[in-house]
Scaffold this motif. Structure first.
Motif, mmCIF file in Angstrom:
data_model
loop_
_atom_site.group_PDB
_atom_site.id
_atom_site.type_symbol
_atom_site.label_atom_id
_atom_site.label_comp_id
_atom_site.label_asym_id
_atom_site.label_seq_id
_atom_site.Cartn_x
_atom_site.Cartn_y
_atom_site.Cartn_z
ATOM 1 N N THR A 95 0.851 -1.205 0.000
ATOM 2 C CA THR A 95 0.000 0.000 0.000
ATOM 3 C C THR A 95 0.882 1.248 0.000
ATOM 4 N N ILE A 96 1.898 1.236 0.830
ATOM 5 C CA ILE A 96 2.781 2.397 0.945
ATOM 6 C C ILE A 96 3.609 2.573 -0.328
ATOM 7 N N THR A 97 4.068 1.461 -0.899
ATOM 8 C CA THR A 97 4.821 1.534 -2.163
ATOM 9 C C THR A 97 3.962 2.203 -3.236
ATOM 10 N N ALA A 98 2.714 1.738 -3.364
ATOM 11 C CA ALA A 98 1.834 2.258 -4.427
ATOM 12 C C ALA A 98 1.532 3.739 -4.228
ATOM 13 N N ASN A 99 1.263 4.125 -2.982
ATOM 14 C CA ASN A 99 0.866 5.520 -2.731
ATOM 15 C C ASN A 99 2.038 6.492 -2.825
ATOM 16 N N ILE A 100 3.185 6.088 -2.306
ATOM 17 C CA ILE A 100 4.367 6.954 -2.452
ATOM 18 C C ILE A 100 4.696 7.096 -3.943
ATOM 19 N N LEU A 113 5.544 4.633 10.029
ATOM 20 C CA LEU A 113 4.639 3.949 10.947
ATOM 21 C C LEU A 113 3.265 3.931 10.271
ATOM 22 N N ASN A 114 2.686 2.747 10.130
ATOM 23 C CA ASN A 114 1.399 2.659 9.422
ATOM 24 C C ASN A 114 0.275 2.278 10.384
ATOM 25 N N MET A 115 -0.950 2.554 9.963
ATOM 26 C CA MET A 115 -2.174 2.178 10.694
ATOM 27 C C MET A 115 -2.217 2.804 12.080
ATOM 28 N N VAL A 116 -1.784 4.045 12.183
ATOM 29 C CA VAL A 116 -1.758 4.741 13.465
ATOM 30 C C VAL A 116 -3.185 5.104 13.887
ATOM 31 N N LYS A 117 -3.521 4.781 15.141
ATOM 32 C CA LYS A 117 -4.882 5.064 15.631
ATOM 33 C C LYS A 117 -4.898 6.148 16.699
ATOM 34 N N GLU A 118 -3.823 6.272 17.456
ATOM 35 C CA GLU A 118 -3.802 7.267 18.537
ATOM 36 C C GLU A 118 -2.505 8.058 18.484
ATOM 37 N N SER A 119 -2.569 9.275 19.033
ATOM 38 C CA SER A 119 -1.372 10.122 18.951
ATOM 39 C C SER A 119 -0.202 9.479 19.703
ATOM 40 N N GLU A 120 -0.511 8.691 20.727
ATOM 41 C CA GLU A 120 0.540 8.011 21.496
ATOM 42 C C GLU A 120 1.355 7.063 20.601
ATOM 43 N N ASP A 121 0.687 6.472 19.571
ATOM 44 C CA ASP A 121 1.375 5.528 18.672
ATOM 45 C C ASP A 121 2.568 6.188 17.976
ATOM 46 N N VAL A 122 2.431 7.489 17.714
ATOM 47 C CA VAL A 122 3.460 8.180 16.942
ATOM 48 C C VAL A 122 4.816 8.118 17.651
ATOM 49 N N ARG A 123 4.773 8.134 18.975
ATOM 50 C CA ARG A 123 6.005 8.078 19.776
ATOM 51 C C ARG A 123 6.756 6.755 19.580
ATOM 52 N N VAL A 124 5.992 5.699 19.262
ATOM 53 C CA VAL A 124 6.612 4.385 19.076
ATOM 54 C C VAL A 124 7.686 4.470 17.991
ATOM 55 N N GLY A 125 7.375 5.228 16.949
ATOM 56 C CA GLY A 125 8.322 5.377 15.840
ATOM 57 C C GLY A 125 9.615 6.024 16.307
ATOM 58 N N GLU A 126 9.474 7.037 17.141
ATOM 59 C CA GLU A 126 10.682 7.727 17.632
ATOM 60 C C GLU A 126 11.545 6.776 18.456
ATOM 61 N N ARG A 127 10.886 6.002 19.313
ATOM 62 C CA ARG A 127 11.654 5.082 20.173
ATOM 63 C C ARG A 127 12.330 3.997 19.339
ATOM 64 N N PHE A 128 11.606 3.510 18.334
ATOM 65 C CA PHE A 128 12.174 2.469 17.472
ATOM 66 C C PHE A 128 13.418 3.004 16.745
#
Ligand SMILES: Nc1ncnc2c1ncn2[C@@H]1O[C@H](COP(=O)(O)OP(=O)(O)OP(=O)(O)O)[C@@H](O)[C@H]1O
Ligand SMILES: [Mg+2]
Length: 304
Positions: A20-25, A227-242
């Motif tokens: 999905t990301i390949t096609a859209n980018i 980061l895909n399929m994000v549902k909550e703003s808290e999820d965004v932080r996961v990307g930073e930590r990763f």
């Protein structure tokens, strides 16, 4: 024409949104006036063509690997977007899911000769060598995760195996160096190093040139986290930590280039066989794809 910027798209885990990301980018790169090549390197379950408006590709990598066509150009097919082409993967030929190393090398060498501003290489699920060799072969790679612990672990495993494959391949003739790298990768072996940086440091005294070459290989690489399929703003932080973890343990230059919200529109767009950004350009998810693509352009074009 400058060489194409070749970007692999992997993630370790199945179903996190790589295609999905390949096609859209890709669709947004076309909208930004770049020519784009799509390669479906998922040799076990290719389906990128369905995200790009092609119901049944007439040719694909299987025809190249079996010798029916001699060049990658010959197996390209048009897609629903202008100024772009697709090389489809293989979905039902079992022996092609695990191609020989030489077959993979032949594909990789020739991808670099293809004409386009950007070539996006959509990888299959998994972190084994068949997949990560494609990540290691090109200096740019997108890593996709949905941020759940299982997916994060798979994404980390994918990057770790990719880095180690790349480093081993630099010195395939030197058993001692290869052993050091393998020892790092095998948790059973009582490894001496906690990070790739420490492993290279450990090699520096006896193999200073090799250590230098490894550092250079790592420095040249750019890995882009989405980061895909994000549902909550808290999820965004996961990307930073990763991203912090990957920098620390794998010494990779990793750029967190954005997130895509979870949206039913994405699923709907797949049913119409069009990228979401074509089907529903005003949605929140489409805005996310645009931000990710702009970051990707800024961090790649003119850099190589
Ligand atoms: N942001 C999103 N919101 C909602 N659904 C999504 C999102 N991204 C992807 N999906 C859905 O998730 C499913 C899997 O997506 P996709 O096929 O792109 O994953 P993949 O990582 O390429 O899978 P595979 O490992 O099988 O190749 C699809 O049905 C797609 O529509
Ligand atoms: Mg896919």
């Amino acid at each position: 024409m400058d060489n194409a910027v070749i970007i692999s798209v992997g993630g370790g885990k199945g179903g996190v949104g790589k295609s999905t990301i390949t096609a859209n980018i890709g669709a947004l790169l076309v909208r930004n006036h770049y020519s784009v090549g799509f390669i479906d390197a998922d040799l076990g379950g290719a389906n990128l063509h369905l995200c790009l408006g092609v119901r049944r590709p007439l040719r694909g990598l299987q025809d190249y690997l079996t010798g029916k066509y001699k060049t990658l150009e010959e197996i390209t097919v048009p897609v629903s977007l202008p100024n772009s082409w697709l090389i489809s993967g293989a979905s039902d030929i079992l022996e092609l899911a695990n191609p020989r190393f030489s077959q993979k090398q032949k594909i990789i060498r020739n991808i670099a000769k293809m004409e386009a501003d950007f070539v996006l290489v959509d990888l299959g699920a998994g972190s084994d060598n068949h997949v990560t060799d494609f990540y290691a072969a090109f200096p740019c790679g997108i890593i996709v995760t949905d941020g759940l612990p299982t997916s994060i672990e798979n994404a980390y495993g994918f990057l770790k195996n990719g880095v180690l494959r790349g480093l081993v391949r630099l010195f395939s003739g030197n058993g001692e160096i290869v052993d050091s790298v393998r020892r790092f990768s095998d948790p059973q072996s009582g490894r001496a190093y906690a990070t790739v940086g420490e492993m290279i440091e450990g090699l520096t005294r006896r193999f200073p040139r090799a250590a230098q070459e490894m550092r250079r290989w790592l420095q040249r690489r750019r890995t882009f986290l989405v980061l895909n399929m994000v549902k909550e703003s808290e999820d965004v932080r996961v990307g930073e930590r990763f991203a912090e973890m990957v920098k620390k343990y794998l010494s990779l230059n990793i750029y967190y280039i954005g997130y895509i919200v979870f949206s039913p529109d994405v699923r709907k767009s797949i049913k119409t066989m069009r990228p979401l950004v074509e089907y529903c350009g005003a949605s929140r998810a489409a805005e996310c794809f645009a931000a990710v693509t702009n970051n990707l352009i800024a961090l790649t074009k003119g850099c190589f």
